[in-house]
Scaffold this motif. Structure first.
Motif, mmCIF file in Angstrom:
data_model
loop_
_atom_site.group_PDB
_atom_site.id
_atom_site.type_symbol
_atom_site.label_atom_id
_atom_site.label_comp_id
_atom_site.label_asym_id
_atom_site.label_seq_id
_atom_site.Cartn_x
_atom_site.Cartn_y
_atom_site.Cartn_z
ATOM 1 N N LYS A 193 -22.390 -0.226 22.111
ATOM 2 C CA LYS A 193 -24.009 -0.135 22.761
ATOM 3 C C LYS A 193 -24.902 0.926 23.223
ATOM 4 O O LYS A 193 -25.981 0.887 22.451
ATOM 5 N N GLU A 194 -23.768 1.967 23.473
ATOM 6 C CA GLU A 194 -24.284 2.824 24.381
ATOM 7 C C GLU A 194 -25.225 3.916 23.072
ATOM 8 O O GLU A 194 -26.239 4.500 23.288
ATOM 9 N N ILE A 195 -23.936 4.625 22.125
ATOM 10 C CA ILE A 195 -24.432 4.395 20.701
ATOM 11 C C ILE A 195 -25.274 3.829 19.770
ATOM 12 O O ILE A 195 -26.510 4.338 19.841
ATOM 13 N N ASP A 199 -29.078 5.497 18.857
ATOM 14 C CA ASP A 199 -29.754 5.339 17.309
ATOM 15 C C ASP A 199 -31.146 5.369 17.586
ATOM 16 O O ASP A 199 -31.883 5.267 17.161
ATOM 17 N N LEU A 200 -31.428 3.558 18.458
ATOM 18 C CA LEU A 200 -32.233 3.010 18.653
ATOM 19 C C LEU A 200 -33.938 3.768 18.823
ATOM 20 O O LEU A 200 -34.324 4.050 18.860
ATOM 21 N N THR A 278 -30.598 -8.171 23.200
ATOM 22 C CA THR A 278 -30.695 -6.731 24.237
ATOM 23 C C THR A 278 -31.057 -5.511 23.586
ATOM 24 O O THR A 278 -32.977 -4.686 24.163
ATOM 25 N N PHE A 279 -30.647 -4.818 22.212
ATOM 26 C CA PHE A 279 -32.043 -4.276 21.233
ATOM 27 C C PHE A 279 -33.422 -5.183 20.992
ATOM 28 O O PHE A 279 -33.946 -3.765 20.714
ATOM 29 N N GLU A 280 -33.249 -6.115 20.116
ATOM 30 C CA GLU A 280 -34.642 -6.455 20.199
ATOM 31 C C GLU A 280 -35.924 -6.390 21.492
ATOM 32 O O GLU A 280 -36.836 -5.585 20.226
ATOM 33 N N ASN A 281 -34.862 -7.299 22.143
ATOM 34 C CA ASN A 281 -36.215 -6.743 23.568
ATOM 35 C C ASN A 281 -37.060 -5.819 23.948
ATOM 36 O O ASN A 281 -37.659 -4.889 23.878
#
Length: 701
Positions: A193-195, A199-200, A278-281
Motif C-alpha cells: 500500500k505504501e509503495i 507511486d501514485l 483509498t487510492f481513488e479518493n
C-alpha cells in the motif's frame, strides 16, 4: 479316730475341688479356692498334698504320652533333615537356572529395545515426510510471494497472499512458522500500500510538473479530433458508398482496437486494485487541489494588482507576533514552574489516571500493572507544559493561515516557531528554575526526570504539527524539532547543580567537625558529624535511584572524592599546628566509616572497589602513620609496587612535623623517658630523610 474320720471325709471334698479347678473357668477359681481355707483345720495342708499327688499323676500321664509319640517325632525330624539337603540342592539349581535365564534375557531385551527404537524412528520419519509434504507447498508459495515482492509484481503478490490465507495456511496453521508468515502478511500488504501510494504521489507530481504540456497536447488533440469529425461528416454526405466502406471496414476496426485497448486498461486497473477506494479518493482529492492551484491567480495578484509589499508587511507583523507569543508563553512557563511542587503526580483511581494520560502521552506498562493509588514519575508541570506548547502551536497557526502560503511553508513556520519556544523561552525558564536558591537535591532530581519525559514527548509534538499541516515528516525540506537539545542542556545543568549542592552540603557537615587534635587517646567510635554526613548521603542516594545510572554513579563518586579531598585538607591545614597520635587514630576511625560507606554500594553499578579508591590517598597516608612503617616507605618510594605509592613526601612531611611539635610540647611518653627520647629521635630522623627526599625532587624538577 476322730481325726482319721475327718481326714477321710475331707478327701472326696478335695477331689471335688480339684475337678472344679480343672474344669471351671479361671474367673470362678477364686471362690473354689476360698472354700479350701474355710473348712476344718489342716485342710489347706491336706489339699496341697492332694494337689501334689494330682500333679504327679498328670506328669506321669504326660510322660507316657510323650514316650508314645517320641519315635514318630524322631522320624519326622529325620525326614526333615533329608528334605533340607534336597531343598538346598534345589535352591542352587533354581539360582543357577535363574542366572542363565537372566543372561539369556539381556540380549533379548537389548534387541527388543533396538527394534522398538527403530520402529519409533520409522514412525517419526513417516510422520515428518507427511508433514513436510503438507508444508512444502506453503513454503513454495511464500517463496513465490517473496520473489514477486522483489520483482515489484504487487498485484500477483496480493493474489498469492489470498491463496496462502484461504487455501494453504489452514492446512498447516498449527506450526509456528505458519504463524510467523500469517503475522507478516499484514506488514507486506501495508508495504504494498505504501509503495503504491508513493507511486501514485510520484505520478501526481509528474502530472503537476508537466500539466502545461499535457494541457497543450490535449487541446491540440481535441482540435485535431474536431477537424477530423468535420471532414468525416462532409465525406459521409458526399459519398454514401465510401461511407459504407468506412462503416463496414474502418470504423468497426477502430472499435475493436478501442475494445481491446479498454480490455488492456481494465486488466491494468485490476492489477493495481489494492485499496482501490483509498487510492481513488486520494487521487481525486489531489487532482482537485492541482486544478484549484492552476485556476487561482498568483499570490502576488488578489484583484490584478501587485501585493508584494503588503505580504512583506504581513511577514514582518508575523515575526513581531511570534516574539509577542514567546514573551507571553515565557510568563506562562514561569507560572507553571512556580506552582509545581516538584513531586511525582499521585493518582487515586482509574479516572484520575485517564485524565493525566489524556493530557500527556505517557506509556509505562509496569505502572499500568500497579494497583491504585500510584504515582506518575513526572510532576504536574510536565503535562501543563505539553498542553501549553500545543496551545502555542495553535496560536501561531491562526496568524499563518491568512498569509496565503502553501502547507509546506506553514509547516516550516510552525516548526521554526516551536523550536524557538523550546530552545529559547522554555530553555531559559528551565535554567532559571535550576539556579534558584530554594531548589534542593530532591527538586533537581525531579527536574531531570521531567526533562526526560518532555524530551520523549517531542516526537508527539512533531506528529501534532504533521496532523495540522498534512505535511509528512519524511519530506526532504521538513524542519525537525531540535528542542531535544533544550532538555539535554537542562539535564546537564541540573546534574552539575546536583554535584555542586551535594559538595556544598558535605562542606557544611565538615564545618561542624570539632577535633581535639591534641587528644592522647581516641574516643573509640567515629565522630558524630561524620556519621550524620554518611546518613545524609545514604538517604540522598536512595532518592537518586530514579535518575539514570550514570548520573547517580557520577554524583556518588564526586561526593566521595570531595569528602576525601576535604578530609585531607583538614589534616594539612596551615592553621593546624599540632596533631597527636590519638587524634590520628580518631581521624582513622572516621576514614574507616567513609570506606565502609563506599563498600556498601550506595549506588549500584560500580565495578569492584572503584568507589573505595576515592579514599586511597587517605588510607595509605593513615596506614603509614598508624603502623609507623617509615623504613618501608623510604626504601620503596618511587617503585611501581610500593605499598605507599599514593603518599606524597610533602604531605607526609607536613603531617609528621605537626606530630613532632606535639611530642615536644605535650611529652606523650613522659612515663617512659627512654622510649620518649627514642621516639623523638626516630621522628627527627624521618623528618630529615623526608626533607632530603623533597629537596631532591624539587632540584630534579
Amino acid at each position: 479316730m476322730a481325726e482319721g474320720g475327718e481326714g477321710l471325709a475331707a478327701v472326696p471334698e478335695h477331689e471335688r475341688i480339684l475337678q472344679e479347678i480343672e474344669s471351671t473357668d479361671t474367673a470362678c477359681v477364686g471362690p473354689t479356692l476360698r472354700s479350701v481355707y474355710d473348712d476344718q483345720p489342716n485342710a489347706h495342708q491336706k489339699f496341697m498334698e492332694k494337689l501334689d499327688a494330682c500333679i504327679r499323676n498328670h506328669d506321669k500321664e504326660i510322660e507316657k504320652m510323650c514316650n508314645f509319640h517320641h519315635q514318630g517325632f524322631v522320624d519326622a525330624i529325620t525326614e526333615l533333615l533329608k528334605v533340607r539337603t534336597d531343598a538346598e540342592k534345589l535352591k542352587v539349581q533354581v539360582t543357577d537356572t535363574n542366572s542363565k535365564l537372566q543372561d539369556a534375557g539381556k540380549e533379548v531385551i537389548a534387541q527388543t529395545e533396538d527394534i522398538i527404537r527403530c520402529r519409533i524412528q520409522q514412525r517419526n520419519i513417516t510422520t515428518v515426510v507427511e508433514k513436510l509434504q503438507c508444508c512444502l507447498p506453503v513454503l513454495e508459495m511464500y517463496s513465490k510471494l517473496k520473489e514477486q515482492m522483489n520483482a515489484k509484481r504487487y498485484y500477483s503478490a496480493l493474489k498469492t497472499m489470498e491463496q496462502l490465507e484461504n487455501i494453504y495456511f489452514p492446512r498447516v496453521s498449527q506450526y509456528r512458522f505458519c504463524q510467523i508468515m500469517i503475522e507478516n502478511l499484514p506488514k507486506l500488504r501495508e508495504e504494498i500500500k505504501e509503495i503504491s501510494m508513493s507511486d501514485l504521489k510520484d505520478f501526481l507530481e509528474s502530472i503537476r510538473k508537466h500539466s502545461n504540456k499535457i494541457g497543450e497536447t490535449a487541446m491540440k488533440q481535441a482540435q485535431q479530433q474536431k477537424i477530423f469529425n468535420v471532414a468525416l461528416q462532409k465525406q459521409n454526405n458526399t459519398n454514401m458508398g465510401r461511407n459504407m466502406y468506412v462503416t463496414n471496414g474502418r470504423i468497426p476496426e477502430e472499435r475493436n482496437e478501442v475494445t481491446s485497448t479498454y480490455a488492456f486498461e481494465e486488466e491494468d486497473e485490476n492489477e493495481e486494485e489494492g485499496d482501490e477506494e483509498t487510492f481513488e479518493n486520494y487521487y481525486r482529492k489531489q487532482r482537485k487541489k492541482q486544478a484549484r492551484l492552476v485556476l487561482q491567480p498568483q499570490p502576488s495578484m488578489g484583484y490584478g494588482f501587485p501585493v508584494n509589499r503588503l505580504f512583506d508587511l504581513l511577514f514582518e507583523i508575523r515575526d513581531q507576533y511570534s516574539e509577542t507569543l514567546l514573551k507571553k508563553w515565557a510568563g506562562v512557563f514561569r507560572e507553571i514552574f512556580e506552582e509545581d511542587n516538584c513531586s511525582p503526580i499521585p493518582v487515586a483511581n482509574e479516572e484520575e489516571y485517564k485524565i493525566i494520560i489524556s493530557k500527556f502521552p505517557f506509556q509505562d506498562p509496569d505502572l499500568e500493572k500497579h494497583s491504585f493509588p500510584k504515582k506518575f514519575p513526572m510532576s504536574q508541570s510536565v503535562p501543563h507544559i505539553y498542553i501549553q506548547v500545543k496551545e502555542f502551536i495553535y496560536a501561531s497557526l491562526k496568524f499563518s493561515e491568512s498569509l496565503h502560503r502553501s502547507s509546506t511553508e506553514i509547516d516550516d513556520m510552525l516548526r521554526k516557531s516551536t523550536n524557538l519556544l523550546l530552545t529559547r523561552t522554555l530553555s531559559s525558564c528551565l535554567q532559571n528554575l535550576i539556579k534558584k536558591p530554594h531548589i534542593g537535591l530532591t527538586e533537581l532530581v525531579q527536574i531531570i526526570i521531567n526533562t526526560t519525559h518532555l524530551e520523549q514527548a517531542c516526537k508527539y509534538l512533531e506528529d501534532f504539527i504533521t496532523n495540522i499541516t498534512n505535511i509528512s515528516q519524511e519530506t526532504v525540506h521538513t524542519t525537525r524539532l531540535y528542542g531535544l537539545s533544550t532538555f539535554k542542556d537542562a539535564r546537564h545543568s541540573a546534574e552539575g547543580e546536583i554535584y555542586t549542592k551535594l559538595n556544598q552540603k558535605i562542606d557544611e557537615f565538615i564545618q561542624l567537625a570539632d577535633y581535639d587534635w591534641t587528644m592522647s587517646e581516641p574516643d573509640g567510635r567515629a565522630s558524630g558529624y561524620l556519621m550524620d554526613l554518611i546518613n545524609f548521603l545514604r538517604s540522598t542516594f536512595q532518592v537518586f535511584t530514579h535518575l539514570p545510572g550514570k548520573v547517580a554513579q557520577t554524583a556518588c563518586m564526586s561526593a566521595c572524592q570531595h569528602l576525601s579531598t576535604s578530609l585531607m585538607q583538614m589534616l594539612l591545614d596551615n592553621e593546624l599546628k599540632q596533631i597527636s597520635m590519638g587524634a590520628v587514630q580518631q581521624f582513622n576511625l572516621d576514614v574507616i566509616q567513609c570506606e565502609l560507606f563506599a563498600s556498601s554500594e550506595p549506588v549500584p553499578g560500580f565495578q569492584g572497589d572503584t568507589l573505595q579508591l576515592a579514599f586511597i590517598d587517605l588510607r595509605q597516608l593513615l596506614d603509614l602513620f598508624m603502623v609507623w612503617d617509615w623504613s618501608t616507605y623510604l626504601a620503596d618510594y618511587g617503585q611501581p609496587a610500593s605499598k605507599y605509592l599514593r603518599v606524597n613526601p610533602n604531605t607526609a612531611l607536613t603531617l609528621l612535623e605537626k606530630m613532632k611539635d606535639t611530642n615536644k610540647k605535650n611529652n606523650i611518653f613522659a612515663q617512659f623517658r627512654k622510649n620518649d627520647r627514642d621516639k623523638q629521635k626516630l621522628i627527627e630522623t624521618v623528618v630529615r630523610q623526608l626533607r632530603s627526599l623533597v629537596n631532591g625532587m624539587s632540584q630534579h624538577t
